[in-house]
Design a protein around this motif. Structure first.
Motif, PDB file in Angstrom:
ATOM      1  N   GLY A 346      40.475-125.847  -5.986  1.00  0.00           N
ATOM      2  CA  GLY A 346      41.524-124.827  -5.974  1.00  0.00           C
ATOM      3  C   GLY A 346      42.221-124.736  -4.629  1.00  0.00           C
ATOM      4  N   VAL A 366      43.813-116.664  -7.232  1.00  0.00           N
ATOM      5  CA  VAL A 366      43.308-117.911  -7.813  1.00  0.00           C
ATOM      6  C   VAL A 366      41.856-118.153  -7.416  1.00  0.00           C
ATOM      7  CG1 VAL A 366      43.555-120.424  -7.806  1.00  0.00           C
ATOM      8  CG2 VAL A 366      45.587-118.976  -7.988  1.00  0.00           C
ATOM      9  N   VAL A 367      41.533-117.974  -6.149  1.00  0.00           N
ATOM     10  CA  VAL A 367      40.157-118.209  -5.692  1.00  0.00           C
ATOM     11  C   VAL A 367      39.195-117.219  -6.335  1.00  0.00           C
ATOM     12  CG1 VAL A 367      38.620-118.127  -3.683  1.00  0.00           C
ATOM     13  CG2 VAL A 367      40.820-119.315  -3.535  1.00  0.00           C
ATOM     14  N   ILE A 370      38.578-118.351  -9.896  1.00  0.00           N
ATOM     15  CA  ILE A 370      37.728-119.552  -9.918  1.00  0.00           C
ATOM     16  C   ILE A 370      36.265-119.187  -9.694  1.00  0.00           C
ATOM     17  CG2 ILE A 370      37.166-121.669  -8.674  1.00  0.00           C
ATOM     18  CD1 ILE A 370      40.146-122.104  -8.235  1.00  0.00           C
ATOM     19  N   TRP A 404      36.508-122.434 -15.599  1.00  0.00           N
ATOM     20  CA  TRP A 404      37.352-121.876 -14.536  1.00  0.00           C
ATOM     21  C   TRP A 404      38.745-122.476 -14.515  1.00  0.00           C
ATOM     22  CZ3 TRP A 404      39.287-125.486 -11.179  1.00  0.00           C
ATOM     23  CH2 TRP A 404      38.641-126.729 -11.167  1.00  0.00           C
ATOM     24  N   ALA A 408      42.343-120.323 -13.901  1.00  0.00           N
ATOM     25  CA  ALA A 408      42.948-120.483 -12.570  1.00  0.00           C
ATOM     26  C   ALA A 408      44.425-120.829 -12.687  1.00  0.00           C
ATOM     27  CB  ALA A 408      42.210-121.574 -11.792  1.00  0.00           C
TER      28      ALA A 408
END
Length: 424
Positions: A346, A366-367, A370, A404, A408
């Protein structure tokens, strides 16, 4: 694309630092397991062990900082935690694994000595190279890599022309996913964010300070390294598949690699393999220890004492962990990889896209997603699958341990849309 001697030296150095223990023994084993499905496992392996790592090098070329810069848009605290986790995993697992593989293939067949002696001498030499780090690119790129490539290409070339004419039919389930996750075990995506920093610091130590020139050099050398990795992995996987008819069905990774070297180069192949393994593993260990020492040096205000102390500690840890056999180290690495690898992928992606599509809020969102959707895979890897809730079966790709991935992408798109509307 204009290429010069310096570009090839840097590209060969990158290839050599990527190409370590896992990169050598995993592809033939994959081919051995896959048989007639070798092309599917190759596709998966290439994505996780070539494409993503080289994208990581390209991201480094764009940033030209340290690994801390990869995650600082999430937050400085997160980035430090991420960096410490990556470096701890790197010097605790793949680096010692290089010594274990060297012992099992290059030393054990000929000498009645233990892992301790091998790992002690091995990491003493690693430390010597790391403390002379300004010469790393030239030494590795000019001298070590050509020997590694020549030996590998000999095995692949002879295998292609002298091997069995057909592959065995197998019932390997999910061959693409099998190749993808075997590529995780190379640690190459993690290696990209570590080794990329080593290349940048090494260039600066040689006086190369022009941002655009360094960016072009790093990208070109990354492409050279990626092409070499692609050819080598494909050749090793295919050779493993065609020679699977001559091997025992339940052969280990090292047994498959040893058998392949004997089938192609004869019994002298064991000697060549020992040399190849030693060099390939050695250069990877140098890259990992140097990258870790660079990070700690920067954390403590560019302290040379911190660099030397970290290099010494990293090598001592390599000696201690190098006492375990290869399969044990591979198995204990799985849980860590289930969390850190998706986050690394990512971060590589987010650092590659233009800034307007990857602002700090998007990094954070996003992180976070994830990490959240990687938890089930982590729990499964440590034997706690029973804690998973029923809704997980409705998450796309969750059965492939990739639950994930789509969340994401969705959060990346949604956050970009919302932020665009908010700015109008």
């Amino acid at each position: 694309m204009r290429l010069n001697k310096e570009t090839f030296v840097a590209g060969f150095a990158l290839f050599s630092m990527f190409f370590g223990a896992g990169n050598l023994m995993l592809p033939p084993f994959l081919g051995h397991e896959a048989g007639d499905q070798w092309n599917w496992v190759t596709f998966g392996f290439i994505i996780s062990a070539v494409i993503i790592p080289i994208l990581g090098i390209v991201a480094h070329a764009k940033i030209q900082g340290t690994m801390f810069d990869f995650g600082k848009k999430v937050s400085p605290v997160f980035s430090y935690i991420y960096c410490f986790a990556v470096y701890a995993i790197s010097i605790g697992l793949p680096s010692p694994r290089t010594a274990s593989v060297t012992h099992e293939i290059a030393i054990q067949p000929y000498l009645d000595s233990g892992y301790l002696l091998t790992s002690s001498i091995y990491f003493a030499l690693v430390l010597l190279f790391v403390l002379n780090r300004s010469k790393i690119l030239d030494i590795i790129g000019k001298f070590l890599t050509p020997v590694i490539l020549l030996t590998i290409l000999s095995i692949i070339g002879i295998g292609l022309f002298t091997g069995p004419a057909s592959t065995v039919v197998t019932d390997l389930e999910k061959p693409f996913v099998r190749g993808l996750f075997e590529g995780y075990q190379t640690f190459d995506a993690i290696g990209a964010v570590v080794i990329g920093g080593v290349i940048i610091v090494s260039l600066k130590l040689k006086g190369a300070s022009d941002f655009k020139v360094n960016k072009a050099l790093i990208i070109k050398s990354g492409c050279i390294a990626g092409l070499a990795l692609l050819l080598v992995y494909t050749g090793l996987i295919y050779n493993g598949s065609i020679y699977s008819t001559w091997m025992e069905p339940n052969s280990s990774r090292i047994e498959v690699l040893s058998s392949l070297s004997i089938f192609t180069l004869g019994h002298i192949g064991k000697m060549f393999l020992g040399l190849l393994v030693s060099l390939a593993c050695f250069t990877t260990a140098i890259g990992i220890v140097t990258g870790t020492a660079d990070f700690v040096k920067g954390f403590f205000g560019d302290s040379d004492k911190a660099f030397k102390a970290t290099a010494i500690i990293g090598c001592l840890l390599g000696v201690l962990m190098g006492q375990f056999d290869v399969n044990y180290i591979i198995n204990i690495a799985v849980p860590a990889l289930m969390l850190i690898y998706p986050v690394t992928i990512g971060l590589i992606f987010l650092n590659l896209v233009p800034h307007k599509y990857a602002s700090p809020p998007i990094f954070k969102g996003v992180v976070a997603i994830i990490l959240l959707f990687s938890i089930p895979d982590f729990l499964n890897s440590v034997g706690l699958a029973g804690v998973n809730t029923p809704f997980l079966k409705y998450i796309p790709l969750s059965s492939y341990n990739l639950g994930w991935f789509l969340p994401a992408i969705v959060i990346f798109v949604l956050l970009n849309i919302l932020l665009r509307k908010g700015n109008q």
